[in-house]
Write an enzyme that holds these catalytic residues in place. Structure first.
Site, PDB file in Angstrom:
ATOM      1  N   THR A 191      42.645 -16.208  31.217  1.00  0.00           N
ATOM      2  CA  THR A 191      42.599 -14.750  31.324  1.00  0.00           C
ATOM      3  C   THR A 191      43.853 -14.119  30.730  1.00  0.00           C
ATOM      4  O   THR A 191      43.829 -12.953  30.344  1.00  0.00           O
ATOM      5  CB  THR A 191      42.436 -14.309  32.785  1.00  0.00           C
ATOM      6  OG1 THR A 191      43.426 -14.944  33.596  1.00  0.00           O
ATOM      7  CG2 THR A 191      41.054 -14.687  33.308  1.00  0.00           C
ATOM      8  N   PHE A 209      44.781 -31.121  39.069  1.00  0.00           N
ATOM      9  CA  PHE A 209      43.903 -30.143  39.715  1.00  0.00           C
ATOM     10  C   PHE A 209      44.532 -28.749  39.817  1.00  0.00           C
ATOM     11  O   PHE A 209      44.119 -27.939  40.642  1.00  0.00           O
ATOM     12  CB  PHE A 209      43.475 -30.613  41.114  1.00  0.00           C
ATOM     13  CG  PHE A 209      42.964 -32.016  41.165  1.00  0.00           C
ATOM     14  CD1 PHE A 209      41.818 -32.380  40.472  1.00  0.00           C
ATOM     15  CD2 PHE A 209      43.628 -32.995  41.890  1.00  0.00           C
ATOM     16  CE1 PHE A 209      41.344 -33.674  40.498  1.00  0.00           C
ATOM     17  CE2 PHE A 209      43.167 -34.293  41.926  1.00  0.00           C
ATOM     18  CZ  PHE A 209      42.023 -34.636  41.231  1.00  0.00           C
ATOM     19  N   GLU A 217      50.469 -27.340  37.421  1.00  0.00           N
ATOM     20  CA  GLU A 217      50.537 -26.363  36.330  1.00  0.00           C
ATOM     21  C   GLU A 217      51.886 -25.652  36.329  1.00  0.00           C
ATOM     22  O   GLU A 217      52.564 -25.582  35.303  1.00  0.00           O
ATOM     23  CB  GLU A 217      49.401 -25.353  36.423  1.00  0.00           C
ATOM     24  CG  GLU A 217      49.408 -24.368  35.266  1.00  0.00           C
ATOM     25  CD  GLU A 217      48.193 -23.467  35.218  1.00  0.00           C
ATOM     26  OE1 GLU A 217      48.238 -22.472  34.479  1.00  0.00           O
ATOM     27  OE2 GLU A 217      47.191 -23.751  35.914  1.00  0.00           O
ATOM     28  N   PHE A 239      40.640 -21.858  39.867  1.00  0.00           N
ATOM     29  CA  PHE A 239      41.656 -20.819  39.640  1.00  0.00           C
ATOM     30  C   PHE A 239      41.212 -19.440  40.120  1.00  0.00           C
ATOM     31  O   PHE A 239      41.246 -18.469  39.394  1.00  0.00           O
ATOM     32  CB  PHE A 239      41.982 -20.783  38.139  1.00  0.00           C
ATOM     33  CG  PHE A 239      43.309 -20.166  37.813  1.00  0.00           C
ATOM     34  CD1 PHE A 239      44.482 -20.884  37.960  1.00  0.00           C
ATOM     35  CD2 PHE A 239      43.396 -18.871  37.339  1.00  0.00           C
ATOM     36  CE1 PHE A 239      45.711 -20.316  37.644  1.00  0.00           C
ATOM     37  CE2 PHE A 239      44.616 -18.294  37.027  1.00  0.00           C
ATOM     38  CZ  PHE A 239      45.778 -19.023  37.181  1.00  0.00           C
ATOM     39  N   GLU A 291      36.242 -27.174  35.450  1.00  0.00           N
ATOM     40  CA  GLU A 291      36.212 -26.335  36.644  1.00  0.00           C
ATOM     41  C   GLU A 291      34.826 -25.884  37.097  1.00  0.00           C
ATOM     42  O   GLU A 291      34.574 -25.832  38.308  1.00  0.00           O
ATOM     43  CB  GLU A 291      37.096 -25.101  36.418  1.00  0.00           C
ATOM     44  CG  GLU A 291      38.573 -25.440  36.340  1.00  0.00           C
ATOM     45  CD  GLU A 291      39.416 -24.251  35.913  1.00  0.00           C
ATOM     46  OE1 GLU A 291      40.355 -23.904  36.641  1.00  0.00           O
ATOM     47  OE2 GLU A 291      39.130 -23.672  34.847  1.00  0.00           O
ATOM     48  N   ALA A 334      42.380 -23.953  32.936  1.00  0.00           N
ATOM     49  CA  ALA A 334      41.314 -23.010  32.583  1.00  0.00           C
ATOM     50  C   ALA A 334      40.136 -23.708  31.913  1.00  0.00           C
ATOM     51  O   ALA A 334      39.382 -23.071  31.177  1.00  0.00           O
ATOM     52  CB  ALA A 334      41.853 -21.894  31.686  1.00  0.00           C
ATOM     53  N   ARG A 342      40.978 -13.588  38.410  1.00  0.00           N
ATOM     54  CA  ARG A 342      39.776 -14.373  38.119  1.00  0.00           C
ATOM     55  C   ARG A 342      38.783 -14.299  39.280  1.00  0.00           C
ATOM     56  O   ARG A 342      37.565 -14.328  39.071  1.00  0.00           O
ATOM     57  CB  ARG A 342      40.140 -15.831  37.805  1.00  0.00           C
ATOM     58  CG  ARG A 342      38.958 -16.651  37.304  1.00  0.00           C
ATOM     59  CD  ARG A 342      39.370 -18.022  36.812  1.00  0.00           C
ATOM     60  NE  ARG A 342      39.853 -18.040  35.452  1.00  0.00           N
ATOM     61  CZ  ARG A 342      39.105 -18.306  34.383  1.00  0.00           C
ATOM     62  NH1 ARG A 342      37.811 -18.548  34.521  1.00  0.00           N
ATOM     63  NH2 ARG A 342      39.632 -18.321  33.185  1.00  0.00           N
TER      64      ARG A 342
END
Length: 782
Positions: A462, A245, A249, A361, A732, A531, A327
């Site tokens: 991004t 989730f 990362e 995110f 997402e 992402a 974002r």
């Protein structure tokens, strides 16, 4: 338009059809149900393995004067203590901001910061020994709230400002105007498998790291950096995670580095697994946000001017706060055209855990503010919020003059003008609104609310450089196929979808394709699985790799049968030429005998994307995913308790590669978003201590919170961009469908307020706990 379809219509795969578009079960499902799927803590341990436990800071901010481990080292089984002085390479992590020490150096920045490790023969010996370590800490003043950080101009990164048109003039000329402020809280990832790493020193200064990570390449880089080695000396492997989730990362890298530094000092394999309480205290959460807005609008509710301030609580270091806050800026419009807008984004430094990536995110923190604004506008005008939302939608195309975002990207694929009315009709929204109004008029205690909210979510990293992927496809002489790609499996079905894509490219049955563990020694420099781009990137790379092998085989068969390569078809486990039909295995064996290459790599880079990260303008996204949810709720105005009664979802995944997996992701994303906005409250006390650090004090949604009426349909249209299989990302975007829960709750609160304030903004802090609902009703002090 074809009718949307449900899971029931696509549940059973047909062996005579292509693998893609069918609801094949998750590749690990049977093993997981049987307890045979291995996670890192299930792996056989190498002889000599030791176990580590973290030494944690007990103050939010302070000077670290010393660490006395004498008593700990005297305990049975304790083999050593590892501190910052034991890091052989850079003592600062190789993170984006280069602002996090591996272990605390001369200061501590939050309660739970890792100062070092105790290493022992068993997990329990290490944890007991930690309690015997004495820390010499001198407390310093701590910044614990966004408001205090703003006052002190305490930021992890500089503020960012995005403007279009003239917001001040738009506001001044508006027929109506509203202002407001509210906050949304953070969220604990609460993955089933906690953070864990297993570091094994090999010969000649080489390393094998097992890490539960969404980004093996970053773990490789971080470990090498901390050990003072080249990347090629470190291999990182991850077969699967028990949930990620976003929490794995970047922050999985911390554990890998800590374990590797300990293994380097002691010359032994080291396993480090945080227990649930430690995981809560050490790792970051979804970023809490605070908002202030000033909005102008006309008689229809169309926005004519907006000034918006978004302040993100980033914690003590940058981590991924920059792109998360970016974002949020990109999604502060959600589905709506903003002609004159000014957005200020502050990235606030506080003395808490460093907040990090979480599903969406930053997108959810952007979407919720514009949805709240539109809800307040509808109340101010006495209009239905659905009509206000429809009035503000982006246009269908350039001819509308309303299809360019505030960051200068054209919206070329807007389907919400069809999708929203379809959901409105299929959910019976208008009739139910009338029924709820009648209910609320006659029931003084239980009030109900209903809301439809849409989602427009941009798909791509991004950070443009991450929009690339690689894969390897090996065809063996028995016709079986092995795939390795740079993505990671965290339960979302990525390996299953990639296998489906490769199976169809080679025309073989799905059971003949095996996807192996993510491994930095196979596919280098892979981007994080994040992402929502895991299938888009890795699926396409694997497709290209399989296509290269298929083309080699086609050319070989053409040589045998004297035909053009385009005349060869691969389907149903057969290779079909104009002359004859052969089994795939027969062709593979003959090709091998003739020294034809039966493996290949594939590489993919997302096209069309570009943007200026200084001005936040350009085309950061390849395409948008869309959806909408209609949610009905009830609140008890005496206790503040709430319940979600009904959910209807219509969501856009393009041509679904695997409808069962996609619908599961939609359901799971919605429920996780519902938890963020209703029950999952993080509470830090005035000393910076996280009081909600266990399941006893932090409530995620349970089965009893899921309404019996929970319907999900898929929009049938293919992706208009050239994406693999005509599909769209699914991980997402569904999370933000749960904002319909928040808006429905605010509508119920508005119905329950006493007096003549029906048109006033509803200030409901999220999550909408019973306490916060009562505050919004005016029945508790603020």
């Amino acid at each position: 338009m074809n009718a949307p379809h449900t899971i029931a219509e696509t549940a059973l795969p047909s062996p005579t059809r292509a693998a893609m578009g069918q609801s094949h079960i998750h590749e690990s499902a049977r093993a997981q149900v049987a307890g045979a799927a291995h996670y890192i803590d299930d792996l056989p341990e190498v002889k000599g393995t030791l176990y580590a436990a973290p030494i944690l800071s007990t103050v939010a901010h302070g000077t670290l004067n010393g660490v006395d481990a004498t008593s700990a080292l005297a305990l049975p089984g304790v083999r050593g203590v590892v501190l910052a002085s034991d890091v052989p390479g850079d003592k600062i992590l190789a993170a984006f901001g280069h602002d996090e020490p591996v272990f605390a150096l001369d200061s501590v920045q939050f309660v739970g910061q890792v100062i070092g490790l105790v290493v022992a023969d068993s997990v329990m010996q290490a944890r007991r020994a930690v309690r015997a370590v004495k820390l010499d800490l001198t407390p310093l003043p701590a910044v614990l709230t966004v408001q205090d950080a703003l006052k002190a101009q305490n930021y992890v990164l500089p503020p960012v400002f995005v403007r279009r048109g003239d917001a001040a003039a738009g506001l001044a000329q508006s027929a109506h105007r509203l202002s407001g402020a509210f906050e949304v809280g953070g969220q604990e990832h609460f993955y089933l498998e906690g953070q864990i790493a297993y570091a094994m020193p090999l010969e000649q200064k080489q390393w094998w790291i097992y890490s539960s990570t969404q980004h093996p390449g970053e773990v490789q880089h971080w470990v090498a950096h901390a050990l003072g080695l080249d990347n090629h000396a470190v291999k990182v492997e991850c077969r699967r995670m028990g949930g990620g989730f976003g929490g794995k990362e970047t922050q999985a890298g911390h554990l890998a580095v800590w374990a590797a530094v300990a293994a380097n000092k002691l010359g032994r394999p080291i396993k480090l697994r945080l227990d649930r309480d430690e995981d809560f205290m050490v790792t970051g959460k979804r970023h809490p946000f605070a908002y202030e807005y000033d909005v102008g609008f006309d008689d229809t509710g169309r926005i004519t001017g907006l000034k918006l301030q978004m302040a993100a609580n980033c914690g003590f270091s940058a981590d991924l706060s920059g792109p998360v806050a970016d974002r949020a800026v990109f999604h502060a419009d959600n589905a709506y055209y903003l002609s004159d807008v000014e957005i200020a984004s502050y990235r606030c430094k506080t003395h808490t855990q460093s907040h990090t990536a979480f599903r969406g995110f930053g997108g959810p923190q952007g979407v919720i503010v514009i949805e709240a604004i539109l809800g307040d506008i509808a109340r101010a005008l006495g209009r239905d919020a659905q009509d206000v939302r429809l009035a503000n939608l982006y246009g269908k195309d350039a001819s509308s003059g309303r299809n360019v975002t505030h960051y200068q990207m054209a919206v070329e694929d807007n389907i919400l003008h069809e999708l929203l009315p379809t959901l409105e009709q299929t959910s019976g929204y208008r009739q139910r609104q009338a029924e709820i109004a009648a209910w609320n008029a006659h029931n003084p205690v239980i009030k109900r609310g209903l809301a439809i909210t849409p989602v427009k979510f941009g798909i791509s990293f991004t950070a443009t450089l991450f929009n690339q992927a690689g894969a390897l496809v090996h065809v063996y002489t028995d016709g079986s196929v092995q795939v390795n790609h740079g993505g990671t499996e965290m339960g979302q079905g990525l390996h299953t979808k990639v296998a489906q894509i490769v199976a169809d490219e080679l025309g073989v049955p799905l059971h003949r394709v095996l996807v192996t563990a993510s491994d930095t020694s196979k596919v280098p420099n892979a981007s994080a699985t994040a992402a929502s781009s895991g299938t888009d990137l890795n699926g396409r790379a694997a497709q290209y790799a399989a296509r290269n092998v298929r083309d080699n085989l086609a050319s070989f068969v053409c040589g045998l049968d004297g035909c053009g390569a385009g005349a060869i078809r691969f389907a149903g486990g057969q290779v079909i030429s104009p002359k004859t039909v052969r089994s795939f295995e027969e062709v593979v064996q003959a090709a091998y005998a003739n020294r034809i290459q039966l493996w290949s790599d594939g590489f993919y880079r997302t096209p069309k994307i570009h943007y200026d990260k200084t001005t936040l303008t350009g085309r950061p996204f390849y395409y948008f995913s869309y959806g909408a949810a209609c949610t009905e709720v009830a609140i008890d105005t005496l206790t503040g308790e709430s319940r979600v009664l009904k959910v209807d979802i219509l969501h856009d995944v393009g041509h679904s590669i695997n409808p069962a997996i996609d619908i599961g992701q939609i359901e799971g994303g919605f429920v996780q978003g519902m938890g963020w906005l209703t029950t999952e409250q993080l509470v830090w006390n005035d000393k910076g201590y996280l009081a909600t650090h266990a399941p006893s004090t932090y409530k995620i949604p349970a089965t009893g919170d899921i309404p019996a009426h929970f319907k999900v349909h898929l929009w049938p249209e293919a992706n208009r961009e050239d994406n693999v299989g005509g599909s769209k990302a699914v991980g997402e975007p569904p999370f933000m469908l749960a904002i319909s829960v928040y808006e429905a709750l605010r509508n119920a609160v508005a119905a329950g307020r006493s007096g003549g304030d029906a048109a006033a903004p509803v200030v409901l802090m999220a999550p909408a706990t019973a306490e916060n609902v009562l505050k919004a009703l005016g029945r508790l002090g603020g």
